[in-house]
Design a protein around this motif. Sequence first.
Motif, PDB file in Angstrom:
ATOM      1  N   PRO A 540       5.611   5.441  -2.126  1.00 14.39           N
ATOM      2  CA  PRO A 540       5.215   5.649  -0.722  1.00 14.39           C
ATOM      3  C   PRO A 540       3.781   5.209  -0.420  1.00 14.39           C
ATOM      4  N   ASP A 541       2.934   5.101  -1.438  1.00 14.82           N
ATOM      5  CA  ASP A 541       1.556   4.654  -1.215  1.00 14.82           C
ATOM      6  C   ASP A 541       1.344   3.202  -1.658  1.00 14.82           C
ATOM      7  N   ASP A 542       2.424   2.525  -2.013  1.00 14.06           N
ATOM      8  CA  ASP A 542       2.318   1.151  -2.523  1.00 14.06           C
ATOM      9  C   ASP A 542       2.308   0.129  -1.380  1.00 14.06           C
ATOM     10  N   ILE A 543       1.788  -1.020  -1.688  1.00 18.76           N
ATOM     11  CA  ILE A 543       1.849  -2.170  -0.777  1.00 18.76           C
ATOM     12  C   ILE A 543       2.653  -3.267  -1.465  1.00 18.76           C
ATOM     13  N   VAL A 544       3.628  -3.844  -0.749  1.00 19.26           N
ATOM     14  CA  VAL A 544       4.471  -4.910  -1.286  1.00 19.26           C
ATOM     15  C   VAL A 544       4.266  -6.168  -0.444  1.00 19.26           C
ATOM     16  N   VAL A 545       3.932  -7.271  -1.101  1.00 15.12           N
ATOM     17  CA  VAL A 545       3.769  -8.552  -0.419  1.00 15.12           C
ATOM     18  C   VAL A 545       4.895  -9.487  -0.848  1.00 15.12           C
ATOM     19  N   ILE A 546       5.662  -9.991   0.116  1.00 14.69           N
ATOM     20  CA  ILE A 546       6.683 -11.002  -0.137  1.00 14.69           C
ATOM     21  C   ILE A 546       6.040 -12.332   0.243  1.00 14.69           C
ATOM     22  N   ALA A 547       5.686 -13.147  -0.735  1.00 12.14           N
ATOM     23  CA  ALA A 547       4.854 -14.321  -0.479  1.00 12.14           C
ATOM     24  C   ALA A 547       5.600 -15.629  -0.712  1.00 12.14           C
ATOM     25  N   GLY A 548       5.103 -16.675  -0.052  1.00 12.30           N
ATOM     26  CA  GLY A 548       5.556 -18.032  -0.345  1.00 12.30           C
ATOM     27  C   GLY A 548       6.312 -18.735   0.746  1.00 12.30           C
ATOM     28  N   LYS A 549       7.090 -17.988   1.573  1.00 11.00           N
ATOM     29  CA  LYS A 549       7.914 -18.647   2.574  1.00 11.00           C
ATOM     30  C   LYS A 549       7.509 -18.282   4.001  1.00 11.00           C
ATOM     31  N   GLY A 550       6.933 -17.123   4.191  1.00  9.28           N
ATOM     32  CA  GLY A 550       6.370 -16.768   5.487  1.00  9.28           C
ATOM     33  C   GLY A 550       7.321 -16.937   6.656  1.00  9.28           C
ATOM     34  N   HIS A 551       6.994 -17.880   7.532  1.00 14.33           N
ATOM     35  CA  HIS A 551       7.742 -18.108   8.773  1.00 14.33           C
ATOM     36  C   HIS A 551       9.068 -18.815   8.556  1.00 14.33           C
ATOM     37  N   GLU A 552       9.295 -19.398   7.370  1.00 14.07           N
ATOM     38  CA  GLU A 552      10.499 -20.191   7.143  1.00 14.07           C
ATOM     39  C   GLU A 552      11.760 -19.347   7.314  1.00 14.07           C
ATOM     40  N   THR A 553      12.779 -19.929   7.893  1.00 13.13           N
ATOM     41  CA  THR A 553      14.025 -19.203   8.145  1.00 13.13           C
ATOM     42  C   THR A 553      15.173 -19.773   7.315  1.00 13.13           C
ATOM     43  N   TYR A 554      14.837 -20.431   6.229  1.00  9.55           N
ATOM     44  CA  TYR A 554      15.857 -21.046   5.381  1.00  9.55           C
ATOM     45  C   TYR A 554      15.402 -21.014   3.923  1.00  9.55           C
ATOM     46  N   GLN A 555      16.364 -21.242   3.032  1.00 10.19           N
ATOM     47  CA  GLN A 555      16.069 -21.489   1.626  1.00 10.19           C
ATOM     48  C   GLN A 555      16.796 -22.771   1.251  1.00 10.19           C
TER      49      GLN A 555
END
Length: 580
Positions: A540-555
């Motif tokens: 509950p006190d953690d921070i999670v960053v999902i990085a690398g694709k940002g605004h992209e809406t595809y893989q």
Amino acid sequence: MTMPTLSPNSATVTTATLQQLIDTSDNRLAQQLTAMIAASVQQASSQSGADQIQSIAHIPFQQFQLDSRQLSNNDVFILLKSHNPNYQKSRNYLLQAAEKAAFVLSEMDPAALISEANTPLKMDGESNAQQQLAALPCPILYVPNIRDFLGSLIQAYLQYQQPVTLPKVVAVTGTNGKTTISQLVAQLTQLTGMSSAVMGTAGNGRLGALVQASHTTGDALAVQQFLYQMGTENAEILALEASSHGLDQQRLQGVPVSIAIYTNLSRDHLDYHADMEEYASAKAKLFDKAHFPDLTHAIINVDDEHAQIMLDTATASDLTVWTYSLEPATSATFVAADIEPSLQGVKISLRTDFNDKTVGDEKTDIIEIVSPLLGRFNVANLLAAIAAAVATGTVAGTKSATDSNVDIGRIATAVTQLQGAVGRMQRVSSNDGCFIVDYAHTPDALSQVLASLKTHCKGQLWAVFGCGGDRDAGKRPLMAQAGLTGADQVVLTADNPRTEDPNAILQDMQAGMSAEQYQRTHIEPARQKAIEYAVSQAGPDDIVVIAGKGHETYQEINNVRYDFDDSVILQQALAQAGRI
């Protein structure tokens, strides 16, 4: 570039000739076009060929095209050389275009393309190739320097159809920060009374109505058409991203850049540029009046180690040079003298020091600013955007940056209303914990994101990221080390694997990892599962960053783009875990 057709509607288009463009253009373009036609005449080896090419100036055409698939009857086809030329493909494009085009302007030697072999032509081979060229349905002009004036040529055609006033352009270059700064410039100028638009990675158009783009900087035709459309919509300011590829390939030639911004340089695109020096030189072109004659201001981050080449180029071009810095002891024009971060944003004591020949007497002020943007690096981005907003006033005709029409206090007040760019330190709502989506895809960008968030984190800092396939493999272990250095827990996963095996990319990323680092690392090739894992494990006190694709809406996997939006996947994972 994925965007609507922006040139005049074909039903209302009037045909033009190069001679008409010469007669109605400024002297510089007229001289270039005249020289192009004269040089092409001299290159013709037969009288019939010379007669055909000489008449090019008076051949009516509909519009310019850079893609042979988009070519209609009586268009002009521009054949450009790719970074890694495929001569057989180019020859096919040329032959196909010749069946429809009014004429072709080729950056590549058409005689060499027509030749059967991609080897130096013998005399008889050259003669045969010239005969084949002369027999084609339309004239082919060899214009090796076409990029020097292609943008101006396209804009001259658009203006010939219907003259419009083009917006003043603020161009941003650097490895990181281009998207955020360009959008902040557009927001600040709009909030202070100017009509603005943006062009770049996160989309093109007016604020709130962006059209997704496939390249940071589009090709010369797309750029000029978009610029022209913004003129028809009465946009006063266009803030655009200038990539190193775009600058190196002169895609922005003819764009009226008034204000140029430099952010930073770190390892990226070394699959394109030979080394960091070449990469920096490409960026420095933005500050050279020989390339952008409308330049008046350069805004440069003096905290960056590569800033000097930008400063030297801007000074040699006699630009007004403003600098910005996060170091309080630095004597820059815009300095963050004090920074107080929080998860709600940041408080900044902005010190401005206008002391150059264009402004007049020295004037130093301290202004308190409250920004809703997360991260220390966003303070730097904000300083650049504020400087650009001030400069737009001086470009618009204000005598100095201290005049009331360029009220920095008014700009500072507008900062509280700013919104970060989509996919740039974008916080996704949750009942507990802090979950962020960011575009950071270079070691330096990832390090900055993690360092900025670490000071806010009461628990553990998590980083979920991967590396793109078919790109600079040398940065893969550097990305992993940046994540492991900045975060407590790391989840390595796929980014856009493209045509590579995601497991092979992940293997490259693990090179040099220690036993201790492995203990803090979870490896999950499937990106959705990796995000779900981080959400399920974070406290509950953690921070999670999902990085690398940002605004992209595809893989992108094996040349197919599948729907995939990190922020959407993250929201779904949070809902599944009962955290929203």
